[in-house]
Design a protein around this motif. Structure first.
Motif, PDB file in Angstrom:
ATOM      1  N   ASN A  58      23.218  32.065  34.022  1.00  0.00           N
ATOM      2  CA  ASN A  58      23.140  32.733  32.730  1.00  0.00           C
ATOM      3  C   ASN A  58      23.550  34.200  32.851  1.00  0.00           C
ATOM      4  N   VAL A  59      22.973  34.900  33.821  1.00  0.00           N
ATOM      5  CA  VAL A  59      23.243  36.328  33.999  1.00  0.00           C
ATOM      6  C   VAL A  59      24.704  36.581  34.381  1.00  0.00           C
ATOM      7  N   TRP A  60      25.212  35.836  35.355  1.00  0.00           N
ATOM      8  CA  TRP A  60      26.581  36.062  35.817  1.00  0.00           C
ATOM      9  C   TRP A  60      27.601  35.753  34.724  1.00  0.00           C
ATOM     10  N   ARG A  61      27.353  34.703  33.931  1.00  0.00           N
ATOM     11  CA  ARG A  61      28.291  34.357  32.860  1.00  0.00           C
ATOM     12  C   ARG A  61      28.328  35.434  31.787  1.00  0.00           C
ATOM     13  N   ILE A  62      27.173  35.940  31.395  1.00  0.00           N
ATOM     14  CA  ILE A  62      27.116  36.984  30.368  1.00  0.00           C
ATOM     15  C   ILE A  62      27.865  38.227  30.838  1.00  0.00           C
ATOM     16  N   ILE A  63      27.611  38.640  32.081  1.00  0.00           N
ATOM     17  CA  ILE A  63      28.236  39.860  32.605  1.00  0.00           C
ATOM     18  C   ILE A  63      29.744  39.711  32.728  1.00  0.00           C
ATOM     19  N   THR A  64      30.204  38.593  33.297  1.00  0.00           N
ATOM     20  CA  THR A  64      31.645  38.442  33.540  1.00  0.00           C
ATOM     21  C   THR A  64      32.429  38.136  32.263  1.00  0.00           C
ATOM     22  N   VAL A  65      31.837  37.395  31.330  1.00  0.00           N
ATOM     23  CA  VAL A  65      32.535  37.143  30.057  1.00  0.00           C
ATOM     24  C   VAL A  65      32.714  38.447  29.289  1.00  0.00           C
ATOM     25  N   SER A  66      31.679  39.271  29.273  1.00  0.00           N
ATOM     26  CA  SER A  66      31.758  40.550  28.562  1.00  0.00           C
ATOM     27  C   SER A  66      32.631  41.559  29.307  1.00  0.00           C
ATOM     28  N   GLY A  67      32.704  41.407  30.646  1.00  0.00           N
ATOM     29  CA  GLY A  67      33.468  42.358  31.453  1.00  0.00           C
ATOM     30  C   GLY A  67      32.780  43.702  31.576  1.00  0.00           C
ATOM     31  N   LYS A  68      31.454  43.719  31.362  1.00  0.00           N
ATOM     32  CA  LYS A  68      30.701  44.978  31.374  1.00  0.00           C
ATOM     33  C   LYS A  68      29.490  44.875  32.290  1.00  0.00           C
ATOM     34  N   LYS A  69      29.132  45.998  32.911  1.00  0.00           N
ATOM     35  CA  LYS A  69      27.916  46.046  33.724  1.00  0.00           C
ATOM     36  C   LYS A  69      26.708  45.814  32.817  1.00  0.00           C
ATOM     37  N   VAL A  70      25.648  45.296  33.405  1.00  0.00           N
ATOM     38  CA  VAL A  70      24.503  44.888  32.588  1.00  0.00           C
ATOM     39  C   VAL A  70      23.859  46.069  31.864  1.00  0.00           C
ATOM     40  N   SER A  71      23.901  47.263  32.460  1.00  0.00           N
ATOM     41  CA  SER A  71      23.315  48.435  31.797  1.00  0.00           C
ATOM     42  C   SER A  71      24.097  48.810  30.537  1.00  0.00           C
ATOM     43  N   VAL A  72      25.417  48.607  30.565  1.00  0.00           N
ATOM     44  CA  VAL A  72      26.249  48.872  29.390  1.00  0.00           C
ATOM     45  C   VAL A  72      25.926  47.869  28.284  1.00  0.00           C
ATOM     46  N   ILE A  73      25.776  46.603  28.682  1.00  0.00           N
ATOM     47  CA  ILE A  73      25.429  45.553  27.715  1.00  0.00           C
ATOM     48  C   ILE A  73      24.081  45.883  27.057  1.00  0.00           C
ATOM     49  N   ALA A  74      23.127  46.295  27.863  1.00  0.00           N
ATOM     50  CA  ALA A  74      21.788  46.622  27.339  1.00  0.00           C
ATOM     51  C   ALA A  74      21.847  47.779  26.352  1.00  0.00           C
ATOM     52  N   ASN A  75      22.635  48.805  26.661  1.00  0.00           N
ATOM     53  CA  ASN A  75      22.766  49.952  25.755  1.00  0.00           C
ATOM     54  C   ASN A  75      23.395  49.557  24.429  1.00  0.00           C
ATOM     55  N   GLU A  76      24.343  48.616  24.474  1.00  0.00           N
ATOM     56  CA  GLU A  76      24.983  48.163  23.241  1.00  0.00           C
ATOM     57  C   GLU A  76      24.032  47.353  22.376  1.00  0.00           C
ATOM     58  N   GLU A 217      35.208  29.527  37.980  1.00  0.00           N
ATOM     59  CA  GLU A 217      35.106  30.169  39.284  1.00  0.00           C
ATOM     60  C   GLU A 217      33.812  30.971  39.410  1.00  0.00           C
ATOM     61  N   VAL A 218      33.440  31.652  38.326  1.00  0.00           N
ATOM     62  CA  VAL A 218      32.205  32.443  38.331  1.00  0.00           C
ATOM     63  C   VAL A 218      30.993  31.536  38.539  1.00  0.00           C
ATOM     64  N   SER A 219      30.963  30.426  37.831  1.00  0.00           N
ATOM     65  CA  SER A 219      29.841  29.493  37.954  1.00  0.00           C
ATOM     66  C   SER A 219      29.742  28.936  39.372  1.00  0.00           C
ATOM     67  N   ARG A 220      30.898  28.602  39.942  1.00  0.00           N
ATOM     68  CA  ARG A 220      30.904  28.077  41.307  1.00  0.00           C
ATOM     69  C   ARG A 220      30.385  29.128  42.299  1.00  0.00           C
ATOM     70  N   SER A 221      30.820  30.365  42.132  1.00  0.00           N
ATOM     71  CA  SER A 221      30.364  31.444  43.010  1.00  0.00           C
ATOM     72  C   SER A 221      28.864  31.686  42.857  1.00  0.00           C
ATOM     73  N   SER A 222      28.394  31.612  41.602  1.00  0.00           N
ATOM     74  CA  SER A 222      26.969  31.823  41.314  1.00  0.00           C
ATOM     75  C   SER A 222      26.094  30.781  41.997  1.00  0.00           C
ATOM     76  N   VAL A 223      26.464  29.513  41.847  1.00  0.00           N
ATOM     77  CA  VAL A 223      25.690  28.425  42.450  1.00  0.00           C
ATOM     78  C   VAL A 223      25.787  28.476  43.972  1.00  0.00           C
ATOM     79  N   THR A 224      26.970  28.813  44.490  1.00  0.00           N
ATOM     80  CA  THR A 224      27.145  28.940  45.940  1.00  0.00           C
ATOM     81  C   THR A 224      26.200  29.982  46.512  1.00  0.00           C
ATOM     82  N   ALA A 225      26.045  31.102  45.808  1.00  0.00           N
ATOM     83  CA  ALA A 225      25.152  32.165  46.259  1.00  0.00           C
ATOM     84  C   ALA A 225      23.716  31.669  46.379  1.00  0.00           C
TER      85      ALA A 225
END
Length: 323
Positions: A58-76, A217-225
């Motif tokens: 959930n976290v990785w998809r939100i961050i990578t789809v938006s293309g923004k760091k989580v602190s930027v997303i939170a401020n918006e 690719e993001v999902s695969r990397s996330s689960v691999t981690a």
């Protein structure tokens, strides 16, 4: 349109997140819960892994789809919350990093007999050297990959020689004799809590892996981690269970060290030194990188000197610990 990128960065992000999770606390928590719940700890680990996967995806998809760091997303979403989140992550990362530096110092102490403070200073210099290199990001990726594979491989060997009761573990992982939600939440927090779950996602952003077209690719990397961190936890659980049922008395001060020492004698204790050093120094790298990735969102001009800020962060952590 799908962006092109270095696919090695996907694995690098996975290892960065996994090795950030595998720190001194990770080793101690896993061993202590194995001692308390025995084979039923398998169920606790299994449930925590499932929660970890859903949370991180959930976290990785939100961050990578938006293309923004989580602190930027939170401020918006709510003005000021991103800055507050940055403060929490940086202060928390600093606190964790002091412990990680201490763990690295302990590892060097076990391996070479020098003081923990000297070991911490040497380890900090190694971490600093990585971020002073011209290709710091690639060096960081290789560093966490090599040490991650090393400590997982070593722990697999220790688990094998302790000969744990695999059949009972399989049964109790599905039908536990006792279960603790406190233990489950603790393991989840130790894997995807704090800065840890953001480490890999922010690394993907820095590698240009963004947008909805790259979600496979993001999902695969996330689960691999998660799976990498989970393999380490499962192997340590099996190793600890193997020695406990043989009557080993684990040290209250350093239970994980007792597992390696009981399994392989003096050599096992040295092996533990290597494992805790690898776990700690990779967590130092992950904590520093992620904390500064939050910090530099406060001011765009900080981006150009982010590696210098990472170095300062590591040095401050080391200075506080040595004092």
């Amino acid at each position: 349109m799908k962006k092109t990128f270095d696919k090695k960065a996907l694995l690098g992000a996975a290892f960065l997140m996994a090795t950030s999770a595998i720190g001194p606390g990770f080793l101690t928590q896993t061993t202590n819960y194995t001692k308390e719940f025995l084979a039923s700890c398998g169920a606790i680990i299994l449930i925590s892994v499932l929660i970890d996967i859903f949370s991180q995806l959930n976290v990785w998809r939100i961050i990578t789809v938006s293309g923004k760091k989580v602190s930027v997303i939170a401020n918006e979403m709510q003005s000021g919350t991103g800055h507050f989140l940055t403060l929490l992550v940086v202060l928390g990362g600093l606190a964790f990093n002091i412990g990680n530096i201490a763990g690295a110092g302990l590892g060097v102490n076990v391996l070479f007999g020098i003081s923990v403070q000297q070991g911490a200073a040497i380890s900090a210099l190694i971490a600093v050297f990585i971020f002073l290199m011209k290709e710091a990001s690639k060096a960081m990726d290789w560093f966490v990959k090599i040490l991650g594979i090393t400590m997982i491989g070593i722990t697999c060997y220790i688990a094998f020689i302790t000969n744990p009761p695999i059949k009972e573990v399989i049964i109790r992982s599905v039908f536990p004799e006792k279960l603790s939600w406190t233990a489950i939440v603790t393991l989840v927090g130790g894997t995807v809590g704090g800065y840890i779950t953001f480490a890999g996602a922010h690394r993907l952003l820095d590698s240009g892996i963004t947008g909805i077209d790259n979600q496979k690719e993001v999902s695969r990397s996330s689960v691999t981690a998660i799976l990498l961190a989970s393999v380490m936890r499962v192997m340590l659980f099996l190793a600890a269970l193997g020695v406990i049922i043989k009557g080993a008395s684990l040290s209250a001060d350093n239970p994980a060290a007792s597992v390696y020492e009981f399994a392989a004698g003096k050599i096992g204790y040295k092996i533990f030194g290597l494992v805790i050093w690898a776990a700690s120094i990779t967590s130092v790298v992950g904590s520093a990188y992620t904390s500064i990735s939050f910090f530099k969102t406060l001011k765009p001009s900080l981006e150009k000197k982010s590696n210098i800020h990472i170095v300062v962060f590591i040095l401050i952590s080391t200075f506080i610990f040595v004092l």
